[in-house]
Design a protein around this motif. Structure first.
Motif, PDB file in Angstrom:
ATOM      1  N   THR A 111      10.295  -6.524  -7.876  1.00  0.00           N
ATOM      2  CA  THR A 111      11.664  -6.045  -7.768  1.00  0.00           C
ATOM      3  C   THR A 111      11.990  -5.134  -8.938  1.00  0.00           C
ATOM      4  OG1 THR A 111      12.266  -8.146  -6.729  1.00  0.00           O
ATOM      5  CG2 THR A 111      14.070  -6.746  -7.490  1.00  0.00           C
ATOM      6  N   GLU A 112      12.540  -3.977  -8.619  1.00  0.00           N
ATOM      7  CA  GLU A 112      12.977  -3.032  -9.649  1.00  0.00           C
ATOM      8  C   GLU A 112      14.499  -3.072  -9.706  1.00  0.00           C
ATOM      9  OE1 GLU A 112      11.343   0.541  -8.055  1.00  0.00           O
ATOM     10  OE2 GLU A 112       9.299   0.118  -8.776  1.00  0.00           O
ATOM     11  N   PHE A 113      15.042  -3.303 -10.892  1.00  0.00           N
ATOM     12  CA  PHE A 113      16.485  -3.425 -11.071  1.00  0.00           C
ATOM     13  C   PHE A 113      17.043  -2.124 -11.638  1.00  0.00           C
ATOM     14  CE2 PHE A 113      14.870  -7.702 -11.059  1.00  0.00           C
ATOM     15  CZ  PHE A 113      15.841  -8.424 -10.375  1.00  0.00           C
ATOM     16  N   GLY A 114      18.126  -1.647 -11.011  1.00  0.00           N
ATOM     17  CA  GLY A 114      18.774  -0.423 -11.455  1.00  0.00           C
ATOM     18  C   GLY A 114      20.174  -0.697 -11.957  1.00  0.00           C
ATOM     19  N   PRO A 115      20.918   0.333 -12.277  1.00  0.00           N
ATOM     20  CA  PRO A 115      22.284   0.167 -12.772  1.00  0.00           C
ATOM     21  C   PRO A 115      23.203  -0.405 -11.703  1.00  0.00           C
ATOM     22  CG  PRO A 115      21.808   2.473 -12.345  1.00  0.00           C
ATOM     23  CD  PRO A 115      20.517   1.744 -12.205  1.00  0.00           C
ATOM     24  N   GLY A 116      24.218  -1.132 -12.161  1.00  0.00           N
ATOM     25  CA  GLY A 116      25.204  -1.683 -11.234  1.00  0.00           C
ATOM     26  C   GLY A 116      24.674  -2.775 -10.335  1.00  0.00           C
ATOM     27  N   GLY A 117      23.577  -3.405 -10.727  1.00  0.00           N
ATOM     28  CA  GLY A 117      23.018  -4.486  -9.921  1.00  0.00           C
ATOM     29  C   GLY A 117      22.175  -4.022  -8.758  1.00  0.00           C
ATOM     30  N   GLU A 118      21.949  -2.703  -8.620  1.00  0.00           N
ATOM     31  CA  GLU A 118      21.122  -2.220  -7.507  1.00  0.00           C
ATOM     32  C   GLU A 118      19.689  -2.681  -7.681  1.00  0.00           C
ATOM     33  OE1 GLU A 118      19.641   1.997  -5.586  1.00  0.00           O
ATOM     34  OE2 GLU A 118      21.694   1.852  -6.354  1.00  0.00           O
ATOM     35  N   ARG A 119      19.068  -3.021  -6.562  1.00  0.00           N
ATOM     36  CA  ARG A 119      17.704  -3.547  -6.593  1.00  0.00           C
ATOM     37  C   ARG A 119      16.861  -2.868  -5.517  1.00  0.00           C
ATOM     38  NH1 ARG A 119      21.516  -7.155  -6.485  1.00  0.00           N
ATOM     39  NH2 ARG A 119      21.278  -7.467  -4.234  1.00  0.00           N
ATOM     40  N   ARG A 120      15.615  -2.625  -5.841  1.00  0.00           N
ATOM     41  CA  ARG A 120      14.663  -2.072  -4.878  1.00  0.00           C
ATOM     42  C   ARG A 120      13.372  -2.867  -4.994  1.00  0.00           C
ATOM     43  NH1 ARG A 120      13.854   1.962  -1.449  1.00  0.00           N
ATOM     44  NH2 ARG A 120      15.978   2.659  -1.812  1.00  0.00           N
ATOM     45  N   VAL A 121      12.801  -3.227  -3.841  1.00  0.00           N
ATOM     46  CA  VAL A 121      11.548  -3.976  -3.809  1.00  0.00           C
ATOM     47  C   VAL A 121      10.421  -3.008  -3.474  1.00  0.00           C
ATOM     48  CG1 VAL A 121      10.282  -5.877  -2.746  1.00  0.00           C
ATOM     49  CG2 VAL A 121      12.764  -6.053  -3.078  1.00  0.00           C
ATOM     50  N   ARG A 122       9.329  -3.127  -4.223  1.00  0.00           N
ATOM     51  CA  ARG A 122       8.154  -2.285  -4.015  1.00  0.00           C
ATOM     52  C   ARG A 122       6.992  -3.199  -3.618  1.00  0.00           C
ATOM     53  NH1 ARG A 122       7.552   2.959  -5.217  1.00  0.00           N
ATOM     54  NH2 ARG A 122       9.555   2.879  -6.306  1.00  0.00           N
ATOM     55  N   PHE A 123       6.441  -2.948  -2.441  1.00  0.00           N
ATOM     56  CA  PHE A 123       5.400  -3.804  -1.876  1.00  0.00           C
ATOM     57  C   PHE A 123       4.084  -3.045  -1.809  1.00  0.00           C
ATOM     58  CE2 PHE A 123       2.974  -5.339   1.804  1.00  0.00           C
ATOM     59  CZ  PHE A 123       2.923  -6.702   1.559  1.00  0.00           C
ATOM     60  N   THR A 124       3.032  -3.641  -2.359  1.00  0.00           N
ATOM     61  CA  THR A 124       1.695  -3.059  -2.321  1.00  0.00           C
ATOM     62  C   THR A 124       0.871  -3.754  -1.248  1.00  0.00           C
ATOM     63  OG1 THR A 124       1.776  -2.552  -4.690  1.00  0.00           O
ATOM     64  CG2 THR A 124      -0.395  -2.580  -3.652  1.00  0.00           C
ATOM     65  N   VAL A 125       0.355  -2.973  -0.328  1.00  0.00           N
ATOM     66  CA  VAL A 125      -0.425  -3.499   0.801  1.00  0.00           C
ATOM     67  C   VAL A 125      -1.845  -3.818   0.350  1.00  0.00           C
ATOM     68  CG1 VAL A 125      -1.345  -3.004   3.105  1.00  0.00           C
ATOM     69  CG2 VAL A 125       0.933  -2.148   2.441  1.00  0.00           C
ATOM     70  N   HIS A 126      -2.280  -5.047   0.596  1.00  0.00           N
ATOM     71  CA  HIS A 126      -3.672  -5.426   0.375  1.00  0.00           C
ATOM     72  C   HIS A 126      -4.463  -5.460   1.678  1.00  0.00           C
ATOM     73  CE1 HIS A 126      -2.632  -7.593  -3.682  1.00  0.00           C
ATOM     74  NE2 HIS A 126      -2.561  -6.280  -3.749  1.00  0.00           N
ATOM     75  N   GLU A 127      -3.767  -5.815   2.751  1.00  0.00           N
ATOM     76  CA  GLU A 127      -4.427  -5.861   4.053  1.00  0.00           C
ATOM     77  C   GLU A 127      -3.378  -5.708   5.147  1.00  0.00           C
ATOM     78  OE1 GLU A 127      -7.432  -8.730   6.704  1.00  0.00           O
ATOM     79  OE2 GLU A 127      -6.749  -9.383   4.715  1.00  0.00           O
ATOM     80  N   ALA A 128      -3.763  -5.019   6.211  1.00  0.00           N
ATOM     81  CA  ALA A 128      -2.888  -4.847   7.370  1.00  0.00           C
ATOM     82  C   ALA A 128      -3.588  -5.408   8.601  1.00  0.00           C
ATOM     83  CB  ALA A 128      -2.557  -3.372   7.583  1.00  0.00           C
ATOM     84  N   LEU A 129      -2.818  -6.046   9.463  1.00  0.00           N
ATOM     85  CA  LEU A 129      -3.356  -6.626  10.693  1.00  0.00           C
ATOM     86  C   LEU A 129      -2.418  -6.258  11.843  1.00  0.00           C
ATOM     87  CD1 LEU A 129      -5.451  -8.522  12.064  1.00  0.00           C
ATOM     88  CD2 LEU A 129      -3.863 -10.401  11.609  1.00  0.00           C
ATOM     89  N   GLU A 130      -2.880  -5.373  12.715  1.00  0.00           N
ATOM     90  CA  GLU A 130      -2.082  -4.949  13.862  1.00  0.00           C
ATOM     91  C   GLU A 130      -2.642  -5.585  15.131  1.00  0.00           C
ATOM     92  OE1 GLU A 130      -0.806  -0.933  16.397  1.00  0.00           O
ATOM     93  OE2 GLU A 130      -1.936  -0.739  14.511  1.00  0.00           O
ATOM     94  N   THR A 131      -1.765  -6.215  15.916  1.00  0.00           N
ATOM     95  CA  THR A 131      -2.176  -6.856  17.155  1.00  0.00           C
ATOM     96  C   THR A 131      -1.337  -6.307  18.301  1.00  0.00           C
ATOM     97  OG1 THR A 131      -2.672  -8.883  15.921  1.00  0.00           O
ATOM     98  CG2 THR A 131      -2.580  -9.042  18.327  1.00  0.00           C
ATOM     99  N   PRO A 132      -1.936  -5.500  19.171  1.00  0.00           N
ATOM    100  CA  PRO A 132      -1.185  -4.958  20.312  1.00  0.00           C
ATOM    101  C   PRO A 132      -0.710  -6.080  21.241  1.00  0.00           C
ATOM    102  CG  PRO A 132      -3.251  -3.759  19.973  1.00  0.00           C
ATOM    103  CD  PRO A 132      -3.316  -4.986  19.116  1.00  0.00           C
ATOM    104  N   HIS A 133       0.528  -5.977  21.696  1.00  0.00           N
ATOM    105  CA  HIS A 133       1.085  -6.882  22.703  1.00  0.00           C
ATOM    106  C   HIS A 133       0.935  -8.364  22.298  1.00  0.00           C
ATOM    107  CE1 HIS A 133       1.038  -3.164  24.872  1.00  0.00           C
ATOM    108  NE2 HIS A 133      -0.275  -3.147  24.981  1.00  0.00           N
TER     109      HIS A 133
END
Length: 293
Positions: A251-273
């Protein structure tokens, strides 16, 4: 009720008093209104750490309403299992696995979370509740109805170490995703919503999103402050295709309490339907901020 990670975030944002007030709604008992709600749901979101890899994943189980039910004042039972190749398969068949679950009804914009420890059963599993509580409907898109597509068959799952262009577009177009986090000996599954574009794909291995103001408990961000492992689940509400991501978030904290989450992908799993449910088009929550241009 709150661990050190949540307290750290609450204090940084200055909402400890509000968090203490809201936290009184967290209990261990499944009250009759919650039991009735569970029995109406066709889907349950589950989050846990895979015992073999340690990676955290979010997944979903579906079934005829009644497949999730309260079988005691502090026990929820689920009929059904994920496929053997699913990254949560071992976790959901291991006694004592900490799991977070989320029952969410787009028709009524209601949701409840039940976190606890898992016990396999002959037809699925049961969860002994440690935390049971409801969340407000903020940022939850309304979908008026669903149908079960009986002849829908899950396709072959595709694993990769980064997002393809099509997957990046899928994420960027999403109005909802689910996030699983862990801490110490507990787990949690939660919801994030917004207008399409609220999740940004910074690169094939990095996503970001703004953390909108919520209930002040900071269970998800608190877990991430204690343990950065996380799992995300995106779903196509029409075709049932799912995209599961596991990695780490900060979580990155900015002014006025603003927050942004940064997510790093280690693995992706896509399942059709993967999911047999087809939902109607969304009505976006009036609370959704407009994504920046």
């Amino acid at each position: 009720m709150y661990h050190a990670g949540s307290r750290t975030v609450q204090d940084r944002v200055g909402v400890r008093r509000n968090a203490d007030h809201v936290g009184r709604s967290i209990g261990r008992d499944i009250k009759p209104v919650a039991a009735a709600f569970l029995g109406l749901q066709p889907m349950l979101v589950i989050g846990a750490a895979a015992p073999d890899s340690g990676r955290v994943w979010a997944g979903a189980l579906t079934g005829t309403p009644g497949f999730v039910r309260a079988t005691g004042t502090r026990q929820m039972s689920v009929t059904g299992r994920v496929p053997a190749a699913d990254p949560l398969a071992t976790a959901l068949t291991t006694v004592g696995t900490p799991v977070g679950t989320l029952a969410l009804d787009p028709r009524t914009r209601r949701r409840m979370r039940l976190n606890g420890r898992l016990r396999p059963t002959p037809g699925g599993f049961a969860v002994e509740a440690d935390q049971v509580f409801a969340n407000c409907p903020k940022y939850l898109q309304r979908r008026q109805s669903y149908e079960t597509v009986g002849d829908r068959t899950p396709g072959t799952a595709r694993r990769s170490g980064e997002l393809s262009r099509a997957q990046a577009a899928f994420v960027a177009d999403a109005d909802t995703f689910f996030i699983a986090t862990v801490h110490g000996d507990g787990a949690d599954a939660s919801h994030r919503g917004g207008n399409p574009g609220f999740v940004r794909v910074a690169s094939p291995t990095e996503l970001t999103w703004r953390d909108y103001p919520g209930n002040a408990m900071f269970l998800t961000l608190g877990n991430l402050a204690a343990d950065p492992r996380a799992g995300l689940l995106f779903a196509d509400w029409t075709t049932g295709t799912t995209l599961g991501l596991t990695g780490e978030a900060r979580t990155e904290f900015g002014p006025g309490g603003e927050r942004r989450v940064r997510f790093t992908v280690h693995e992706a799993l896509e399942t059709p339907h993967a999911l047999p449910l087809r939902w109607s088009a969304p009505e976006y929550s009036p609370a959704n901020p407009q994504p920046p241009g």
